[in-house]
Design a protein around this motif. Structure first.
Motif, mmCIF file in Angstrom:
data_model
loop_
_atom_site.group_PDB
_atom_site.id
_atom_site.type_symbol
_atom_site.label_atom_id
_atom_site.label_comp_id
_atom_site.label_asym_id
_atom_site.label_seq_id
_atom_site.Cartn_x
_atom_site.Cartn_y
_atom_site.Cartn_z
ATOM 1 N N TYR A 45 41.974 49.549 38.895
ATOM 2 C CA TYR A 45 42.505 48.593 37.990
ATOM 3 C C TYR A 45 43.909 48.207 38.101
ATOM 4 N N TRP A 48 35.357 48.551 38.680
ATOM 5 C CA TRP A 48 34.278 49.266 38.580
ATOM 6 C C TRP A 48 33.178 48.541 39.458
ATOM 7 N N LYS A 49 33.135 47.364 39.296
ATOM 8 C CA LYS A 49 32.008 46.670 39.927
ATOM 9 C C LYS A 49 32.415 46.446 41.680
ATOM 10 N N ALA A 56 36.854 46.835 34.593
ATOM 11 C CA ALA A 56 35.513 46.238 34.585
ATOM 12 C C ALA A 56 35.386 45.719 36.147
ATOM 13 N N ARG A 96 37.472 39.313 32.005
ATOM 14 C CA ARG A 96 37.083 40.442 31.874
ATOM 15 C C ARG A 96 38.292 41.498 32.146
ATOM 16 N N ARG A 151 27.859 43.145 25.370
ATOM 17 C CA ARG A 151 28.276 43.136 26.614
ATOM 18 C C ARG A 151 27.741 41.704 27.305
ATOM 19 N N TRP A 205 27.269 39.870 34.342
ATOM 20 C CA TRP A 205 28.055 39.233 35.351
ATOM 21 C C TRP A 205 27.020 37.948 35.907
#
Length: 256
Positions: A30, A51-52, A48, A44, A5, A8
């Motif tokens: 998304y 979700w951020k 992802a 990414r 992983r 960020w």
């Protein structure tokens, strides 16, 4: 073998927050084209990135006060970036636009292209920053209101203005603060700017005595019928009541 992983970076989070500001809350997913473009640029997945943005929503008091919850796994750096924007919208807004331009390898689109015709030097840099920030403020305010006038519901972007509650020239710290903005159509933006209308702390529209005394059918149609109407609150960045109070006391023209 499972891929390790990757954390960020600060720059990635600043750009992600830029999109959080500019994408209507109900459209954060998304499949959104801006989320897909940024995901490709920073290596990414769109999921992802989306979700951020939801992580940032969990830190937004204007959402949590209304019982809207984001993700629960926000990181320490997420909170730091959110706070940096909150404390310094002018510099972080500008930095985020520059970073987004760099990541996407696209030129920043300014509302007035003549800015680029200025002479080189600090004066040009300053004016370019102002234009970039004005564009960021407009995008943030309009998206918060789902690109609809908060008074009439008009949803034609070309007719909408990101109105400052406290004028741009009067409060440098809050020039880019979206809680200092309302999404209004051109006509009611001008009336708000001139102090012919305002909103109280309950977000209801107040008419100036000047407009109340005008009994023409047009004024009745465009203004009188909206008196006392509750503005359509944005999904996020609800107007700060202290800013509305400033407008009531210093801008609103209510002489008898």
């Amino acid at each position: 073998m499972k891929q390790k992983r990757r954390n960020w970076t600060r720059e990635e989070l600043i750009v992600a927050f830029n999109l959080y500001c500019k994408i209507s809350f109900s459209k954060i997913n998304y499949r959104h084209h801006l989320i897909i473009k940024l995901a490709e640029a920073i290596g990414r997945t769109p999921s992802a990135v989306a979700w951020k943005l939801v992580n940032f929503a969990s830190l937004d008091p204007s959402l949590t006060k209304r019982g809207i919850k984001g993700a629960t796994n926000t990181g320490k750096l997420d909170k730091i970036i959110f706070q940096e924007f909150t404390n310094n919208w002018e510099d972080l807004g500008y930095e985020s636009e520059l970073l987004l331009s760099k990541f996407l390898k696209e030129e920043i689109k300014l509302p007035i292209e003549k800015t680029f015709e200025l002479k080189e030097g600090l004066e040009k840099e300053r004016k370019v920053k102002v234009r970039v920030n004005q564009s960021f403020f407009r995008s943030t305010v309009l998206s918060s209101y789902d690109f609809k006038c908060c008074l009439t519901g008009i949803d034609i972007p070309e007719l909408l203005i990101a109105s400052h509650i406290i004028p741009w020239s009067k409060d440098k710290k809050n020039r880019l603060n979206p809680q200092n903005g309302l999404c209004l159509n051109n006509l009611h933006d001008k009336a708000f700017d001139k102090g012919l209308i305002t909103f109280d702390n309950n977000f209801k529209m107040i008419l100036s005595n000047q407009l109340k005394k005008n009994k023409s059918e047009n004024v009745k149609y465009y203004f009188h019928k909206f008196e006392g109407q509750l503005l359509h609150l944005p999904k996020r960045f609800i107007p700060d009541e202290s800013f509305l109070e400033y407008h009531n006391q210093n801008i609103f023209q209510n002489e008898k």
